[in-house]
Every structure is written in structure tokens, then in C-alpha cells.
Design an enzyme around this catalytic site. Sequence first.
Site, mmCIF file in Angstrom:
data_model
loop_
_atom_site.group_PDB
_atom_site.id
_atom_site.type_symbol
_atom_site.label_atom_id
_atom_site.label_comp_id
_atom_site.label_asym_id
_atom_site.label_seq_id
_atom_site.Cartn_x
_atom_site.Cartn_y
_atom_site.Cartn_z
ATOM 1 N N HIS A 1 -4.528 15.286 -25.711
ATOM 2 C CA HIS A 1 -4.304 13.903 -25.271
ATOM 3 C C HIS A 1 -5.456 12.958 -25.614
ATOM 4 C CE1 HIS A 1 -0.860 15.599 -23.303
ATOM 5 N NE2 HIS A 1 -0.558 14.481 -22.676
ATOM 6 N N GLU B 1 -6.982 16.159 -10.252
ATOM 7 C CA GLU B 1 -7.680 16.478 -11.498
ATOM 8 C C GLU B 1 -9.203 16.572 -11.338
ATOM 9 O OE1 GLU B 1 -5.786 14.807 -14.997
ATOM 10 O OE2 GLU B 1 -7.746 14.722 -15.960
ATOM 11 N N LYS C 1 3.899 22.930 -14.543
ATOM 12 C CA LYS C 1 3.243 21.697 -14.093
ATOM 13 C C LYS C 1 3.092 21.696 -12.570
ATOM 14 C CE LYS C 1 2.323 16.970 -14.544
ATOM 15 N NZ LYS C 1 2.420 15.757 -15.294
ATOM 16 N N LYS D 1 1.015 11.047 -11.350
ATOM 17 C CA LYS D 1 0.164 10.119 -12.101
ATOM 18 C C LYS D 1 0.990 8.893 -12.439
ATOM 19 C CE LYS D 1 -3.340 12.934 -14.330
ATOM 20 N NZ LYS D 1 -3.881 13.400 -15.630
ATOM 21 N N ARG E 1 0.812 -1.241 0.000
ATOM 22 C CA ARG E 1 0.000 0.000 0.000
ATOM 23 C C ARG E 1 0.840 1.284 0.000
ATOM 24 N NH1 ARG E 1 -2.962 -3.159 3.712
ATOM 25 N NH2 ARG E 1 -4.654 -4.217 2.627
ATOM 26 N N GLU F 1 5.259 18.120 -25.371
ATOM 27 C CA GLU F 1 4.689 18.441 -24.050
ATOM 28 C C GLU F 1 5.179 19.831 -23.592
ATOM 29 O OE1 GLU F 1 2.358 16.577 -22.817
ATOM 30 O OE2 GLU F 1 2.794 14.437 -23.070
ATOM 31 N N ARG G 1 -6.245 20.681 -13.549
ATOM 32 C CA ARG G 1 -5.213 19.738 -14.010
ATOM 33 C C ARG G 1 -5.571 19.105 -15.348
ATOM 34 N NH1 ARG G 1 -1.473 15.350 -10.750
ATOM 35 N NH2 ARG G 1 -0.389 14.645 -12.627
ATOM 36 N N HIS H 1 -4.331 9.862 -27.347
ATOM 37 C CA HIS H 1 -4.479 8.504 -26.801
ATOM 38 C C HIS H 1 -5.209 7.606 -27.797
ATOM 39 C CE1 HIS H 1 -3.988 9.862 -22.314
ATOM 40 N NE2 HIS H 1 -2.843 9.818 -22.961
ATOM 41 N N HIS I 1 4.314 8.757 -27.690
ATOM 42 C CA HIS I 1 3.280 9.507 -26.974
ATOM 43 C C HIS I 1 3.309 10.990 -27.393
ATOM 44 C CE1 HIS I 1 0.620 10.788 -23.762
ATOM 45 N NE2 HIS I 1 1.533 11.658 -23.375
ATOM 46 N N ASN J 1 -4.114 17.907 -20.310
ATOM 47 C CA ASN J 1 -4.484 16.890 -21.294
ATOM 48 C C ASN J 1 -4.779 17.462 -22.664
ATOM 49 O OD1 ASN J 1 -4.650 14.057 -20.450
ATOM 50 N ND2 ASN J 1 -5.691 14.976 -18.711
#
Length: 360
Positions: free
Chosen positions: A245, A234, A224, A140, A118, A182, A238, A249, A262, A242
Site C-alpha cells: 500500500h 493498528e 481481516k 477505517k 460525534r 486485496e 494490522r 498510495h 486502488h 498494508n
Amino acid sequence: MQTLTVELGDRSYPIYIGQDLLGQAALLQQHIRAKQVLVVSNETVAPLYLPTLLQNLSGYTVETVILPDGEQYKNLQWLNSIFDRLLASKFSRNATLIALGGGVVGDMGGFAAACYQRGIVFIQIPTTLLAQVDSSVGGKTGVNHALGKNMIGAFYQPQCVIADAAVLDTLDDRQLAAGLAEVIKYGLIADAGFFAWLEANMAALLARNKAALAYAIEQSCRNKARIVAEDETETGLRATLNLGHTFGHAIETGMGYGEYLHGEAVAIGICQAADLSSRLGWLSQQEVSRIIALLKQAGLPVTPPADLKARQFIELMSVDKKNVDGDIRLILLRGIGDATLPTAVERALLTETLEQYGRE
Ligand code: NAD
Ligand code: GLY
């Protein structure tokens, strides 16, 4: 060396940016709590940089997991190989996991650190431009699923990020360009001055001018860190990170992980988002042209793959973390430096962009 801070209360952490940081033992060791250390890297990065890192870890009990290189291995199967090693080595809860590599290694290492018992100490040592300006910062972590990119993961912040710009010397030009996508994104979403700086300095960045690269990394991380500090999980702001993206994606998943980098997929997605924003009357043609020109100058693709038709795009875009009740929601632009929050647009207009932008 520059030190920025991601301000998250008692989970705040430093981002160290500079040259030749990898060999600085004290910088790393101050963030390690106990003797057990697992370094996760891949078969390309490990031969280049693992020996230097291991020199900093003499006196520790160090294990390594060397993953195969590629986005197609960012999955649950290979994630499990990290758990296998942690368990076989009887690593305890105060152990440290260091991710040494690009965004793939960082996302997988971070997710493993989040899940193992955990949560164990996690340190990011990003080695691509993309990872230094984006994926190593903000917590993330996760893996891909055959049906959707980054759909399985957790928010889990590192103890520190060590961004050594010297390691970019071995990065090839295509990967450097992917990172620049980016970097350009930050200018577009929130920093018009930085976008103009990038227009003036793209040639220097491509020539790997050290001062220009250091400034671009620092300015990206600053943007960032500010956004993550305001909206870690998010719920709003935030999501602007994206930009491009959701389209991107879809390209990565639709074309097969690894076919488009990417950053390349994001570059195309940014152009599609800009095209859609201009159809909504939010962005002028001149602004769209500036965006496409800068991405092109960075050596990035700016048109969608011919094989990926509008209908497939829509299908793929309907699996996205920003969607609500089946509505595709996108980050769009109201100007350079001014991104919207996730916005649902008329399906007909989105289809127009998908059918017309970049299609001959
Ligand atoms: P990557 O990790 O695949 O690295 C790109 C290539 O460069 C690989 O072949 C790698 O082995 C090689 N490499 C790495 N460092 C090198 C070096 N110093 N010298 C020579 N070669 C080197 O890809 P990436 O572009 O770094 O990251 C993309 C991944 O990051 C995607 O999976 C994407 O989803 C993820 N991502 C995550 C976030 C986040 O917030 N967590 C943000 C953006 C992207
Ligand atoms: N790369 C998107 C984010 O970190 O939120």
C-alpha cells in the site's frame, strides 16, 4: 448465508456473506435503532441497488445522498455534502447512516457517521469485491487530501456488514480484478494455504464461479476480522494489511486519484514489496515469480507507471501513516504467508527497487 464476527467486545459486529441479502429486510432492520435513516450511495450504484434497499426501509424516514462516482470525489468537500443533508433533515443522534457502494462510498459514509454529532449508527453494504473483502470490515474511514491518500479519517466500526455477492454480477472485470488484489494480499501476509488455493482457482474466480467467489470473500473476511480483533487501531499486526500500500498510495496520489484503481496500485506495490524483500534475501526468486504470475493472471498490472520516477516515489512515500520520524517503513515478506511488521530499509536498497523493478 455465512455469518462471521469481528470480535471487539461490546462493539463486536457481524459480517453477513451470501447471495441476495440486499432484499432481506429483517437482516437490515435489526441493526437500525430509530426512524431516521440516511443512505449514502453514488450515481452508478444507486440506480442499480437503491430501489431494492429502499423497499426494506418502508416505514422509516429515509433521506439519500448520491455522490458523484470516483476516487477524486473522496474529499472533504463532498464529505460536507453528507453533513449538509444530515443537518438540513434535522437528523438526531440515534439516526442511522447506511453506505451502499464500493470503498469510496463506504470510507466517506463511515467518516460522516463517525463525525456527525460525534457518532451515529453506521451500516456497511459493500457492493464491490474490494469493499466486501476489505474496506467495509475493520472500521477505517476517511477521505483523501491532495497531498496524501486517506490522510484524514477515523476508526469507526459499523453495526454490521452486509456483503451480498449477487451485486458483483454488475461489476466490470477491471473492478473485479482490483478486488482480487486485496484477496491475494491476505494469502501473502498470513495464509499460504489460501495463496495456493488462489493459484489453483484463479480461473474459476475470473469466470465468476459463485462457490469460488463465496469462498474467497469468506476467507478474506475471516483473515481481516482476526487481524482487526487483535489490533483494531493498528499498533502492530494490522499494519501488515498494508502490504504493497505504501508504494500503491504513492502511485494513486502521484498519478492523480482515479487514474489507477486502488487495487491496481496495490498490485504493483505488492510486486515492488516482493522485489525489495528478495533484495534483502528474504524471498526467493521463485516466490517472487509466483506472486507476479498470480497477480498477472488476475488481470492486474505488475509494473510501475513509467512516468513516476524513483525520486517522486520516495517523496510521495514519505507521507504515510506508518512512517516514524521521517523514516519510510514498509510491510515486506519473509515468505509467502509471512509478512513483516513495518520495517525501515536502507534508502539505497529501496531506491534500487524503485529504479530497477519493472523498468525497461
Ligand atoms: P469504488 O468505490 O470507486 O468502486 C469502484 C467502481 O465500481 C465505482 O465506479 C463504483 O461506482 C462501481 N461499483 C460499485 N459497486 C458496483 C456494482 N455492484 N456494480 C457495478 N458497479 C459498481 O472503489 P473500490 O475499489 O470499491 O474501493 C476503493 C476505495 O476503498 C479506495 O478509496 C481505498 O482507499 C478504499 N479502501 C479502504 C479500505 C479501508 O479499510 N477502509 C481498505 C481498502 C481500500
Ligand atoms: N486496508 C487496511 C486496513 O484495513 O487496515
